[in-house]
Scaffold this active site. Structure first.
Site, PDB file in Angstrom:
ATOM      1  N   SER A  14       0.822  -1.211   0.000  1.00  0.00           N
ATOM      2  CA  SER A  14       0.000   0.000   0.000  1.00  0.00           C
ATOM      3  C   SER A  14       0.863   1.273   0.000  1.00  0.00           C
ATOM      4  CB  SER A  14      -0.881  -0.032   1.255  1.00  0.00           C
ATOM      5  OG  SER A  14      -1.641   1.130   1.381  1.00  0.00           O
ATOM      6  N   LEU A  16       3.138   4.349   0.099  1.00  0.00           N
ATOM      7  CA  LEU A  16       4.525   4.665  -0.273  1.00  0.00           C
ATOM      8  C   LEU A  16       5.315   3.404  -0.629  1.00  0.00           C
ATOM      9  CD1 LEU A  16       5.342   7.368   2.468  1.00  0.00           C
ATOM     10  CD2 LEU A  16       4.254   7.669   0.234  1.00  0.00           C
ATOM     11  N   TYR A 162       3.120   8.338  17.928  1.00  0.00           N
ATOM     12  CA  TYR A 162       3.584   8.338  16.538  1.00  0.00           C
ATOM     13  C   TYR A 162       4.889   9.137  16.400  1.00  0.00           C
ATOM     14  CZ  TYR A 162       3.360   8.738  11.441  1.00  0.00           C
ATOM     15  OH  TYR A 162       3.647   8.691  10.099  1.00  0.00           O
ATOM     16  N   LYS A 166       8.689   7.773  15.363  1.00  0.00           N
ATOM     17  CA  LYS A 166       9.400   8.236  14.168  1.00  0.00           C
ATOM     18  C   LYS A 166      10.700   8.966  14.532  1.00  0.00           C
ATOM     19  CE  LYS A 166       6.536   6.671  11.068  1.00  0.00           C
ATOM     20  NZ  LYS A 166       6.953   5.636  10.098  1.00  0.00           N
TER      21      LYS A 166
END
Ligand SMILES: NC(=O)C1=CN([C@@H]2O[C@H](COP(=O)(O)OP(=O)(O)OC[C@H]3O[C@@H](n4cnc5c(N)ncnc54)[C@H](O)[C@@H]3O)[C@@H](O)[C@H]2O)C=CC1
Ligand SMILES: C[C@]12CC(=O)[C@H]3[C@@H](CCC4=CC(=O)CC[C@@]43C)[C@@H]1CC[C@@H]2C(=O)C=O
Length: 255
Positions: A14, A16, A162, A166
């Site tokens: 899916s 990227l 999140y 990251k």
């Protein structure tokens, strides 16, 4: 330069990851497309042709990722390029004072487990197989590309988990580049801004339009093919190493 490259793309079913697998396959690379068993990875791999093989993988599982890396070795003989795109997001405030509830610890741990632990798991196991490659004239044996987010730098309300997950990917990039330098393996991280993928499609149209307007230029969501283009540029430029590159149209996310 991409022709005949053997690659592993996680999250390849899916968004990227899929755009990356497509670009690589179109240019003659072999692709191990790794994604969750519940994904449509098998159909995507069939669509992309004979040199694309789907392996059902949870990136946080040692056993699953070992099987994916082994597939690269068994089917294609080696591994030259690994692209970490698998990821998940959540939007929950640290404490909801209206409802008097704290962010669930399991939700925080789940996001860290996929985005941070999963990315590291894929890197460490890919490095083992890449290290066995015959080096090119520059001493290079392989390249790894990770996916962080601009949320690693400008995390918004509700993005504690999140953003932390990251930021950890950004943080591991330089030390891993140093760790793997003895074997001629390069690693870079892409920090995308806002891209038009199923992850973003979850948002109402009004919110998507509003988000796009917050990007200075070009004032639109990124196309996944533009992410894939940067993956190829990183692979082809031997001096890019240990760096995180924002791909965001100068976006700085507001609180
Ligand atoms: N779309 C965007 O605007 C942005 C995306 N990103 C990051 O880019 C990466 C790709 O995102 P998109 O393509 O937009 O999302 P997407 O939701 O379209 O694709 C993510 C893929 O990862 C797979 N996945 C999720 N958990 C997995 C696991 N445990 N093991 C294996 N596969 C797993 C999903 O099945 C899915 O196919 C993610 O890491 C995301 O955090 C970062 C910044 C912006
Ligand atoms: C992850 C990112 C920012 C978000 O938090 C949203 C996500 C798309 C799906 C979402 C739906 C919601 O209802 C809440 C927010 C969010 C989890 C966005 C996709 C790209 C954004 C990002 O990584 C920016 O850097």
């Amino acid at each position: 330069m991409i022709k005949n490259v053997v690659s592993l793309v996680t999250g390849g079913a899916s968004g990227l990851g899929r755009a990356t697998a497509e670009r690589l396959a179109r240019q003659g690379a072999s692709v191990v497309l790794a994604d969750l068993p519940s994904s449509n990875g098998s159909e995507v791999a069939k669509e992309l042709g004979d040199k694309v093989v789907f392996v059902p993988v949870d990136v946080s599982s040692e056993q699953d990722v070992t099987a994916a890396v082994q597939t690269a070795k068994d089917k294609f003989g080696r591994l030259d390029l690994t692209v970490n795109c698998a990821g998940t997001a959540t939007a929950v405030k640290t404490y909801n004072f209206n409802k008097n509830v704290a962010h669930r610890l399991e939700d925080f741990q789940r996001v860290i487990n996929v985005n941070t632990v999963g990315t590291f798991n894929v890197i460490r196991l890919s490095a083992g197989l890449m290290g066995a490659n015959t080096p090119n004239q520059d001493g290079q044996r392989g390249v790894i590309v990770n996916t962080a987010s601009v949320a690693a730098f400008d995390g918004q309300i509700g993005q504690a988990a999140y953003s932390a997950s990251k930021a950890a990917v950004v943080g591991m990039t330089l030390p891993i580049a140093r760790d793997l330098s003895t074997q001629g393996i390069r690693i870079c991280t892409i920090a995308p801004g806002l891209f038009n993928t199923p992850m973003l499609a979850a948002l109402p149209e009004k919110v998507r339009t509003f988000l796009a307007k917050s990007i200075p230029f070009p004032q639109r969501l990124g196309d996944p093919s533009e992410y894939a283009q940067l993956v190829q540029a990183i692979y082809e430029n031997p001096l890019l190493n240990g760096e995180t590159i924002r791909l965001d149209g100068a976006l700085r996310m507001m609180p």
